[in-house]
Structure formats: structure tokens, C-alpha cells
Design a protein around this motif. Sequence first.
Motif, PDB file in Angstrom:
ATOM      1  N   LEU A 459     -34.950   8.634 -33.274  1.00 53.01           N
ATOM      2  CA  LEU A 459     -35.457   8.661 -31.908  1.00 53.01           C
ATOM      3  C   LEU A 459     -36.985   8.551 -31.947  1.00 53.01           C
ATOM      4  O   LEU A 459     -37.665   9.402 -32.517  1.00 53.01           O
ATOM      5  CB  LEU A 459     -35.033   9.967 -31.236  1.00 53.01           C
ATOM      6  CG  LEU A 459     -35.581  10.281 -29.856  1.00 53.01           C
ATOM      7  CD1 LEU A 459     -35.201   9.205 -28.859  1.00 53.01           C
ATOM      8  CD2 LEU A 459     -35.082  11.642 -29.383  1.00 53.01           C
ATOM      9  N   THR A 464     -40.844  14.187 -25.176  1.00 56.88           N
ATOM     10  CA  THR A 464     -39.480  14.532 -24.767  1.00 56.88           C
ATOM     11  C   THR A 464     -39.512  15.710 -23.806  1.00 56.88           C
ATOM     12  O   THR A 464     -40.510  16.415 -23.686  1.00 56.88           O
ATOM     13  CB  THR A 464     -38.614  14.913 -25.981  1.00 56.88           C
ATOM     14  OG1 THR A 464     -39.088  16.161 -26.524  1.00 56.88           O
ATOM     15  CG2 THR A 464     -38.645  13.838 -27.044  1.00 56.88           C
ATOM     16  N   TRP A 468     -33.463  15.356 -22.843  1.00 52.05           N
ATOM     17  CA  TRP A 468     -33.244  14.501 -24.003  1.00 52.05           C
ATOM     18  C   TRP A 468     -32.302  15.127 -25.018  1.00 52.05           C
ATOM     19  O   TRP A 468     -32.013  14.518 -26.052  1.00 52.05           O
ATOM     20  CB  TRP A 468     -34.574  14.207 -24.693  1.00 52.05           C
ATOM     21  CG  TRP A 468     -35.544  13.371 -23.932  1.00 52.05           C
ATOM     22  CD1 TRP A 468     -36.125  13.670 -22.719  1.00 52.05           C
ATOM     23  CD2 TRP A 468     -36.081  12.094 -24.302  1.00 52.05           C
ATOM     24  NE1 TRP A 468     -36.977  12.671 -22.330  1.00 52.05           N
ATOM     25  CE2 TRP A 468     -36.977  11.687 -23.291  1.00 52.05           C
ATOM     26  CE3 TRP A 468     -35.892  11.270 -25.407  1.00 52.05           C
ATOM     27  CZ2 TRP A 468     -37.679  10.495 -23.342  1.00 52.05           C
ATOM     28  CZ3 TRP A 468     -36.600  10.078 -25.462  1.00 52.05           C
ATOM     29  CH2 TRP A 468     -37.478   9.684 -24.441  1.00 52.05           C
ATOM     30  N   PHE A 472     -30.871  14.126 -29.062  1.00 57.90           N
ATOM     31  CA  PHE A 472     -31.168  14.875 -30.285  1.00 57.90           C
ATOM     32  C   PHE A 472     -29.895  15.149 -31.084  1.00 57.90           C
ATOM     33  O   PHE A 472     -29.916  15.171 -32.313  1.00 57.90           O
ATOM     34  CB  PHE A 472     -31.839  16.206 -29.937  1.00 57.90           C
ATOM     35  CG  PHE A 472     -33.325  16.122 -29.717  1.00 57.90           C
ATOM     36  CD1 PHE A 472     -34.215  16.498 -30.710  1.00 57.90           C
ATOM     37  CD2 PHE A 472     -33.841  15.674 -28.512  1.00 57.90           C
ATOM     38  CE1 PHE A 472     -35.590  16.436 -30.505  1.00 57.90           C
ATOM     39  CE2 PHE A 472     -35.207  15.603 -28.299  1.00 57.90           C
ATOM     40  CZ  PHE A 472     -36.085  15.984 -29.300  1.00 57.90           C
ATOM     41  N   ALA A 475     -29.241  11.862 -32.962  1.00 59.82           N
ATOM     42  CA  ALA A 475     -30.321  11.292 -33.764  1.00 59.82           C
ATOM     43  C   ALA A 475     -30.346  11.842 -35.183  1.00 59.82           C
ATOM     44  O   ALA A 475     -29.892  12.961 -35.453  1.00 59.82           O
ATOM     45  CB  ALA A 475     -31.661  11.555 -33.085  1.00 59.82           C
ATOM     46  N   VAL A 478     -36.784  12.394 -35.517  1.00 59.03           N
ATOM     47  CA  VAL A 478     -37.552  12.264 -34.278  1.00 59.03           C
ATOM     48  C   VAL A 478     -39.004  11.920 -34.607  1.00 59.03           C
ATOM     49  O   VAL A 478     -39.605  12.521 -35.513  1.00 59.03           O
ATOM     50  CB  VAL A 478     -37.510  13.571 -33.451  1.00 59.03           C
ATOM     51  CG1 VAL A 478     -38.308  13.419 -32.155  1.00 59.03           C
ATOM     52  CG2 VAL A 478     -36.076  13.976 -33.151  1.00 59.03           C
ATOM     53  N   THR A 480     -42.620  11.316 -32.276  1.00 55.48           N
ATOM     54  CA  THR A 480     -43.212  11.325 -30.932  1.00 55.48           C
ATOM     55  C   THR A 480     -44.695  10.970 -30.990  1.00 55.48           C
ATOM     56  O   THR A 480     -45.369  11.210 -31.990  1.00 55.48           O
ATOM     57  CB  THR A 480     -43.057  12.696 -30.243  1.00 55.48           C
ATOM     58  OG1 THR A 480     -43.875  13.668 -30.920  1.00 55.48           O
ATOM     59  CG2 THR A 480     -41.617  13.159 -30.241  1.00 55.48           C
ATOM     60  N   GLY A 489     -40.447  18.623 -28.408  1.00 57.50           N
ATOM     61  CA  GLY A 489     -39.726  17.834 -29.410  1.00 57.50           C
ATOM     62  C   GLY A 489     -39.625  18.515 -30.755  1.00 57.50           C
ATOM     63  O   GLY A 489     -38.529  18.655 -31.322  1.00 57.50           O
ATOM     64  N   ALA A 493     -36.276  19.879 -32.563  1.00 54.94           N
ATOM     65  CA  ALA A 493     -35.958  19.281 -33.865  1.00 54.94           C
ATOM     66  C   ALA A 493     -35.727  20.368 -34.912  1.00 54.94           C
ATOM     67  O   ALA A 493     -34.786  20.286 -35.717  1.00 54.94           O
ATOM     68  CB  ALA A 493     -37.079  18.342 -34.302  1.00 54.94           C
ATOM     69  N   CYS A 500     -38.952  15.740 -38.186  1.00 50.13           N
ATOM     70  CA  CYS A 500     -39.742  15.351 -37.020  1.00 50.13           C
ATOM     71  C   CYS A 500     -41.199  15.169 -37.412  1.00 50.13           C
ATOM     72  O   CYS A 500     -41.781  16.026 -38.086  1.00 50.13           O
ATOM     73  CB  CYS A 500     -39.624  16.395 -35.914  1.00 50.13           C
ATOM     74  SG  CYS A 500     -40.650  16.074 -34.455  1.00 50.13           S
ATOM     75  N   CYS A 502     -44.650  14.470 -35.223  1.00 51.97           N
ATOM     76  CA  CYS A 502     -45.155  14.382 -33.852  1.00 51.97           C
ATOM     77  C   CYS A 502     -46.646  14.063 -33.887  1.00 51.97           C
ATOM     78  O   CYS A 502     -47.282  14.068 -34.950  1.00 51.97           O
ATOM     79  CB  CYS A 502     -44.888  15.675 -33.092  1.00 51.97           C
ATOM     80  SG  CYS A 502     -45.838  17.096 -33.693  1.00 51.97           S
TER      81      CYS A 502
END
Length: 529
Positions: A459, A464, A468, A472, A475, A478, A480, A489, A493, A500, A502
Motif C-alpha cells: 500500500l 491514511t 483504510w 491494511f 496489504a 505500507v 506513506t 499509518g 502497521a 512500514c 513513512c
Amino acid sequence: MSDLLDHDTCEPGVTWTTGNVAEAFPGVFTTLGFTFIHEPTDRAVRTMFHRLGVYTSAQVGTRERIEDQFFTAFAGRAATNIDQFRDVAGLIPGTSASAVEQQLFGYVRPETVNHNVYHRYPAIAAKAPYAIATLPRRHDAMFADLRRWRLAQLRVLPDADEPTALRLLADARRRFEDIMELHMVVAFVSSGLADRLAATLARYDLAGLEARLLSGVGSDENEVANDLWLLAHERLPLSEFLDRHGYHGPNEGQLSGICWREDPSPILARLADLRKITEDSPRAPRQRSAEQLRIRREAAAELAARTGRLRGRAITALTNATARFLALREQGKAGYLLAFDVARAAARRAGDHLTARGVLAEPGDVFHLSYQQLTGRPDGDHRDLVAERRARYQERLDLRLPSSWVGVPVPTKVAEHTVPEAGEQQVITGLAASGGVAEGRARVVRDPATTDLDDGDILVCETTDPSWVSLFLVAGGVVTDHGGMLSHGPIVARELGLPCVCGTNDGSRRIRDGQRIRVDGDQGKVEIL
């Protein structure tokens, strides 16, 4: 009212960002949406700092100049005044302006200098401990009351007359401000706790362990995820699911958004994927939560082995406090969305009456009136005014703001964002927000309601929100553009055990939909393969 949504003047030295606030209120405001939250949000921040002893009573209340406000809008999008938060951070013991900027907004500008002053320390010492100690209990109580209140008012609104609808809109605004005040305390305290935890771990050469220590903290998102799974497996009726979580939905951070209560089709479209997840599967929500709790306990054991029993106990207490406030952050977001849901329903009901009276052409036009206009019970024909504002709203949908800027931003059109050619910029860096490595097909998501993810897809998005969560669950990782360790997010996660990265700034524009990528949540890197 357009000047509230499009400021064309601002002192050149003031720094703004879309970080964090774009997660709370993503997308473009309508006139009603912005005027509903603008003053209450700014007032809530100031009241929060007063309760903590940081501000005097004279500093509480709204400010006319945007340079003195914590929050406003440019090109119809939410923006936060970084300088205001940095000034406040300099008054608070145990943190710094740079630490707050990093935790709240995901980055620190290298040219900034920390400057701490101490004259508010006595007031903070007198007020803050009690405010913080009693906050979790007050927060839980307010959240439970909002849940009960929402269901009660939603039963009244379908048949409400215009004065009743407007009274409930005003009540929702007051409750929004109340929960936002507590939410701001949580955000600020959790930021300080997380920064202190990271610094403590670094002293013991355990930098990065905080992501594992803050896994499995429990949040409102876990309940949404589990109830989605129960709904898919026909163990929970749709009506009960919507009573519990129907205030979520696409664009839920905007008052004009259509929530699941109004249109459950986005979640119904996900149920087939969730039915494939058996109860004993590692991907089942309860199994994920149990695994993240195991990871957290394992990290705690590693911490104890490295630091010794006495020091380990102190750090464990700090970790537990940080985890508790992280869970409250997600609860606070759900809290103001509960207030939004009643406000949304009340506004639509008022729109019914205004349409019947010939003030509006259709009920949805109510979102292009200001809060002050609507609660003043407008008369006459407002259709031309609404048409003008609707057209400007549509124009803003095609605009994007930079992640940060000084003075007045220069919005760009979506079409002007270029995607790098294959072979360029193979590694994208960000913040290591949730550990693990995942490799899969990138799905660049702009609208979660219209996107299908296959199992294991990565994703990739700007930011987010709670709507969403169904993505998740499918997925494999993640990525972002915005946010830090304490953003939505990364928190979700970690709760679901997804790697993740971010705070990539522009990852969702540099990664092409369908590319194969590798997400390294331990190193904060995304490789385009």
C-alpha cells in the motif's frame, strides 16, 4: 468566505506544514467543513496548553491573524503553523522544539535552533502532572459518552425539524472541541514520551527498539479490523457493525464525506477478501494482535537483559506510558469522528429544510455555506453563492500543497507532478516506522473506496485514516508520504505487523502503480525493483 480557505497574504517568516494535520483532515475543505472546525480546533490547542500550565489564561481564545493561529487552510487544505508549536515546545521542560517538530510532523528543518525558556516551569509543575495523570480516565469516559450520544442523536435526526437539526449541529461542534482538547493533550504528551523513550534507548545502544516496544499497544483500529473480519464471516450483523464503526468511511476527515453508515458499499466490497482469512490464520486480526504482543514482550525482555532490573523497570514504566498514550491517540481520532458523524447528519437534515424553503437547489449544497450562515437560518436564494463556492472547491481538488513552506505556499496541479523514468531514484528513504521487510507489487492508492488490493500488495499513499483499515488487512507493507512514528499509518502497521516506511515526502508520486518494490521497515528504505 473564500479568504478563509485561500490565504494570499502571510508574514514571510512563518513556516507551515501539511504534516500530521493532513492525516487528520485530508483532502479539501468545503466552506462548512472548515468553518465548523477552524475556531474550535485552534481554541482547543490553546486551552490544552493552558491546562498543562504552559499558557496563561490571557493566551486562551482565538486569534484573528493567521500568523498567530496554530491551524488554518491554504488552497482549501489543512495546514499547521510549525513556528507556533516550536515556540510552545521551548516553554516545556524535558523536550525541545526540534523533538516536537520531529514527532508531530515527521522531520526537522536543519536550519532551526532550539531555544528553551524557563519562566513557565513552576506553573507547569503545578498543573501538568494532575492533568496528565487524570487524562486517560477522562478520555475513556468522554469517548464512551460520545458513542452513546451519537447513536441517540442519529435516531432523532431523520425526522428533526430545522431548529432541532441546527441545535444538534451546534452540540456536535461543542463536543468536537471538547474531545479535540483532550486529543491535543494526548498528541503532545505522547510526542514527549516517545522522544524520551527513543533517547533513553539510544543511550543503551538500542536505537530502533522503540518500534517493537510500541507494537501491540491496542487501539480502536484493532476493534474495527476484528469486527470487519467478524462481519465477513457472518458473525456480526451489518447493522451492529455500522452502529459501532459507521462513522468511518472514505474522506471521513471531511464533514462532507460519505461515511459507511450512509453507504456501506466500500466495506461490503472487501468482505470476499476477508472471508479467505481463516480464524487460525496468522493474518486474522486477533492472531495479528497476539503476534504483535509477543514481539513487544520479546523486545521488553531484550531491554531488561541489556539495562538491568532497576533501570529496566524505569524504562518499562516509560514504555507502558507511551503505549497507553499511543492507544489514546487513535481513540481521540475516533472521538472527533463520532462528533463529525452527528454534525454530518445534522447538516444534511438542515439541507433538506433549506432546499424545501428554496434557499438551496439540493440538500448537499449545505456544505458550501459557512457554519455562521447555516446556524443563522439563511433566507433568500443562495444558489448562486453555492455554485461559485462549489466551482472553487472543484478547482482545489486538482491542487496540492508542498509538505512545508514559508509564508504563502505555491500550490501545484496534480498533472504537474512528474513520475521518474524507470531506472531513476531506485531507493526512496523515510522513517523506519514498523519493522520487517516485504516485497510485492506497489498499489498507489488515492481513493481507498475504489482500489482493489491483492494479498501481499504494498500500500503506497500520501496518508491514511481509519477508513483504510480494510486495505491494511490485505496489504503486505505500507509506504506513506507524510507522518512520523506516532502517525496513524505507522501505528496501525505496528498493530497488524506490517513493515512500514513513512515520511517519504513524495513516495506516492515517485513509485509507479504496479512496480515491484521492497519495503524495509527496519532501515526506512523502499527499493524500486
